[in-house]
Design a protein around this motif. Structure first.
Motif, PDB file in Angstrom:
ATOM      1  N   CYS A  86      17.368 -20.810  41.795  1.00 32.25           N
ATOM      2  CA  CYS A  86      17.404 -19.697  40.857  1.00 32.25           C
ATOM      3  C   CYS A  86      16.365 -19.947  39.741  1.00 32.25           C
ATOM      4  O   CYS A  86      16.019 -18.940  38.997  1.00 32.25           O
ATOM      5  CB  CYS A  86      18.922 -19.806  40.020  1.00 32.25           C
ATOM      6  SG  CYS A  86      19.090 -21.252  38.857  1.00 32.25           S
ATOM      7  N   ALA A  87      15.925 -20.880  39.441  1.00 33.72           N
ATOM      8  CA  ALA A  87      14.703 -20.954  38.379  1.00 33.72           C
ATOM      9  C   ALA A  87      13.636 -20.241  38.723  1.00 33.72           C
ATOM     10  O   ALA A  87      12.915 -19.863  39.680  1.00 33.72           O
ATOM     11  CB  ALA A  87      14.195 -22.464  38.358  1.00 33.72           C
ATOM     12  N   ASP A  88      13.156 -19.412  37.585  1.00 29.76           N
ATOM     13  CA  ASP A  88      11.874 -19.022  37.374  1.00 29.76           C
ATOM     14  C   ASP A  88      10.870 -19.621  37.596  1.00 29.76           C
ATOM     15  O   ASP A  88       9.675 -18.943  38.209  1.00 29.76           O
ATOM     16  CB  ASP A  88      11.703 -17.941  36.050  1.00 29.76           C
ATOM     17  CG  ASP A  88      13.034 -16.955  35.914  1.00 29.76           C
ATOM     18  OD1 ASP A  88      12.865 -16.082  36.228  1.00 29.76           O
ATOM     19  OD2 ASP A  88      13.852 -17.412  35.001  1.00 29.76           O
ATOM     20  N   ARG A 105      15.639 -16.354  30.970  1.00 29.05           N
ATOM     21  CA  ARG A 105      14.806 -16.995  31.924  1.00 29.05           C
ATOM     22  C   ARG A 105      14.869 -18.523  32.127  1.00 29.05           C
ATOM     23  O   ARG A 105      15.372 -19.183  31.165  1.00 29.05           O
ATOM     24  CB  ARG A 105      13.493 -16.711  31.289  1.00 29.05           C
ATOM     25  CG  ARG A 105      13.010 -15.384  31.264  1.00 29.05           C
ATOM     26  CD  ARG A 105      12.942 -14.867  32.638  1.00 29.05           C
ATOM     27  NE  ARG A 105      12.620 -13.411  32.866  1.00 29.05           N
ATOM     28  CZ  ARG A 105      12.853 -12.564  33.934  1.00 29.05           C
ATOM     29  NH1 ARG A 105      12.788 -13.266  34.974  1.00 29.05           N
ATOM     30  NH2 ARG A 105      12.672 -11.377  33.662  1.00 29.05           N
ATOM     31  N   VAL A 106      14.623 -18.913  33.007  1.00 31.42           N
ATOM     32  CA  VAL A 106      14.977 -20.618  33.565  1.00 31.42           C
ATOM     33  C   VAL A 106      13.819 -21.448  33.808  1.00 31.42           C
ATOM     34  O   VAL A 106      13.256 -20.980  34.877  1.00 31.42           O
ATOM     35  CB  VAL A 106      16.099 -20.477  34.370  1.00 31.42           C
ATOM     36  CG1 VAL A 106      16.358 -22.156  35.010  1.00 31.42           C
ATOM     37  CG2 VAL A 106      17.538 -19.979  33.868  1.00 31.42           C
ATOM     38  N   LYS A 154      20.892 -18.239  34.352  1.00 33.88           N
ATOM     39  CA  LYS A 154      20.346 -17.279  35.062  1.00 33.88           C
ATOM     40  C   LYS A 154      21.449 -15.984  35.262  1.00 33.88           C
ATOM     41  O   LYS A 154      20.838 -14.832  35.214  1.00 33.88           O
ATOM     42  CB  LYS A 154      19.712 -17.716  36.462  1.00 33.88           C
ATOM     43  CG  LYS A 154      18.961 -16.789  37.181  1.00 33.88           C
ATOM     44  CD  LYS A 154      17.712 -16.489  36.496  1.00 33.88           C
ATOM     45  CE  LYS A 154      16.761 -15.799  37.611  1.00 33.88           C
ATOM     46  NZ  LYS A 154      15.565 -15.495  36.935  1.00 33.88           N
ATOM     47  N   SER A 155      22.361 -16.491  35.624  1.00 30.50           N
ATOM     48  CA  SER A 155      23.720 -15.364  35.858  1.00 30.50           C
ATOM     49  C   SER A 155      23.915 -14.542  34.483  1.00 30.50           C
ATOM     50  O   SER A 155      24.264 -13.399  34.534  1.00 30.50           O
ATOM     51  CB  SER A 155      24.861 -16.073  36.111  1.00 30.50           C
ATOM     52  OG  SER A 155      25.558 -16.704  35.249  1.00 30.50           O
TER      53      SER A 155
END
Length: 368
Positions: free
Chosen positions: A141-143, A105-106, A100-101
């Motif tokens: 942090c995941a989409d 896309r996660v 993510k950093s």
């Protein structure tokens, strides 16, 4: 599209998650350029239609070397979506944060490892430190977070860590599973899964003890791998209940031997406390074998589709369900078995699930 999955292990003894990745990759890899990042092991499952990348990265949440090596791999592959799997091992969560950093896309699949029963076990000594160090940040942090059933979706949302939760069930490669040809009683009852306290095997032993007169002449086969000390404890419990002649423990089985066990069983039992999906339930149904499992697994369809029983957790409801199954005619077992096969074909076939993931990945990539 190019998709990169991370999974801690695809070893033969990695359990349901490794088997899930093997099945998914075979179909998903026909729809995209699929890459899988994992750690080397002694009995790695054969993975079709994908590129497998091995990493020696250590599971250290503070390792700068691990971060640098992962980013080199990530940017070398340059996926449209990075999809990480599993919880409680640092790299699963940390890789989500690192990807993510870097602007990727996660997607994150916990595979039931954030279910309430799991969260409560060793909470203060193991879960809370992991949450504070890496797990919470990894999910946040995941989409999108991927659940395998509506019940898991609700539990994930109730945590309050990430509101973007979708449901994509696990899959079965239905074309490779032969439907049983006969429902003539064999007097075999099957449990096949990891031998772990979560699976509720003690309740199966208590239920068997309550029915031991009715089960005279039957064999309950408990198949799977687990810690030897726990397996020995279960054997001693069975002996103390006077059911040692009914219950048979065997080691893990694979390939054709596994499918033979499914087809030879009158019915399959999974008395679990917690499952996000329960791939063994789907495998048994695909084989034409009716199933008894608990409300700890998301299989309400056993009742609504007439292919088994979805019961409360505990020895008493399990004993009642087994008792009722012993009274079923062979014709009734066949009807339930065929209903189960139809259910898997219509809702859980691997090609269908792979297409659902591709739809998800396309929507994520379109966010750019």
């Amino acid at each position: 599209m190019r998709i990169l999955h991370y999974i801690p292990s695809i070893d033969a003894d990695s359990g349901g998650v490794g088997a899930y990745m093997q099945l998914l990759a075979e179909e998903l890899g026909t729809l995209c350029d699929l890459h899988i990042l994992t750690h080397p092991s002694g009995q790695m499952l054969e993975m079709k239609n994908c590129h497998v990348h091995l990493t020696e990265l250590i599971n250290n949440p503070l390792s700068l070397k691990a971060r640098r090596q992962f980013i080199e791999t990530l940017e070398g592959i340059n996926p449209d979506v990075f999809h990480t799997n599993c919880c409680w091992l640092p790299q699963s969560a940390r890789m989500a944060v690192w990807a993510k950093s870097r602007g990727y896309r996660v997607a994150y699949s916990p595979h039931g490892m954030l279910e309430p029963w799991i969260m409560k076990r060793h909470y203060w000594t193991r879960k809370l430190p992991a949450i504070l160090l890496y797990q919470l940040r990894g999910i946040r942090c995941a989409d999108v977070v991927c659940a395998t059933a509506e019940s898991e979706r609700k539990n994930l949302r109730s945590l309050g860590w990430n509101d973007s939760v979708c449901v994509v069930p696990n899959c079965v490669q239905i074309r490779d599973i032969r439907l049983k040809s006969s429902w003539k009683r064999t007097k075999n009852i099957l449990f096949l899964s990891r031998i772990h306290v979560k699976k509720g095997i003690e309740n199966l032993l208590r239920a068997t003890a309550a029915l031991k007169d009715r089960l005279n002449g039957y064999t309950i086969t408990i198949t799977g791998m687990g810690e030897e000390t726990y397996i020995q404890q279960l054997k001693e419990t069975a002996k103390s209940y006077g059911i040692g002649h009914i219950v048979r423990f065997s080691g893990p089985v694979f390939g054709a031997d596994k499918w033979t066990l499914y087809r030879n069983a009158d019915f399959f039992v999974l008395p679990t406390f917690s499952e996000n999906f329960g791939i063994v339930v789907a495998e048994a149904l695909a084989s034409g074998t009716p199933v008894i499992t608990t409300e700890g697994a998301p299989w309400q369809e056993l009742n609504s589709c007439g292919c088994g029983r979805w019961i409360g957790i505990g020895a008493e409801p399990l004993a009642e369900a087994i008792d009722a199954f012993l009274d079923l005619s062979e014709s009734e077992l066949e009807t339930m078995g065929r209903n189960g096969r139809k259910l898997i074909e219509e809702r859980y076939a691997a090609p269908m699930i792979a297409r659902k993931f591709m739809s998800l990945y396309r929507s994520l990539a379109a966010i750019h």
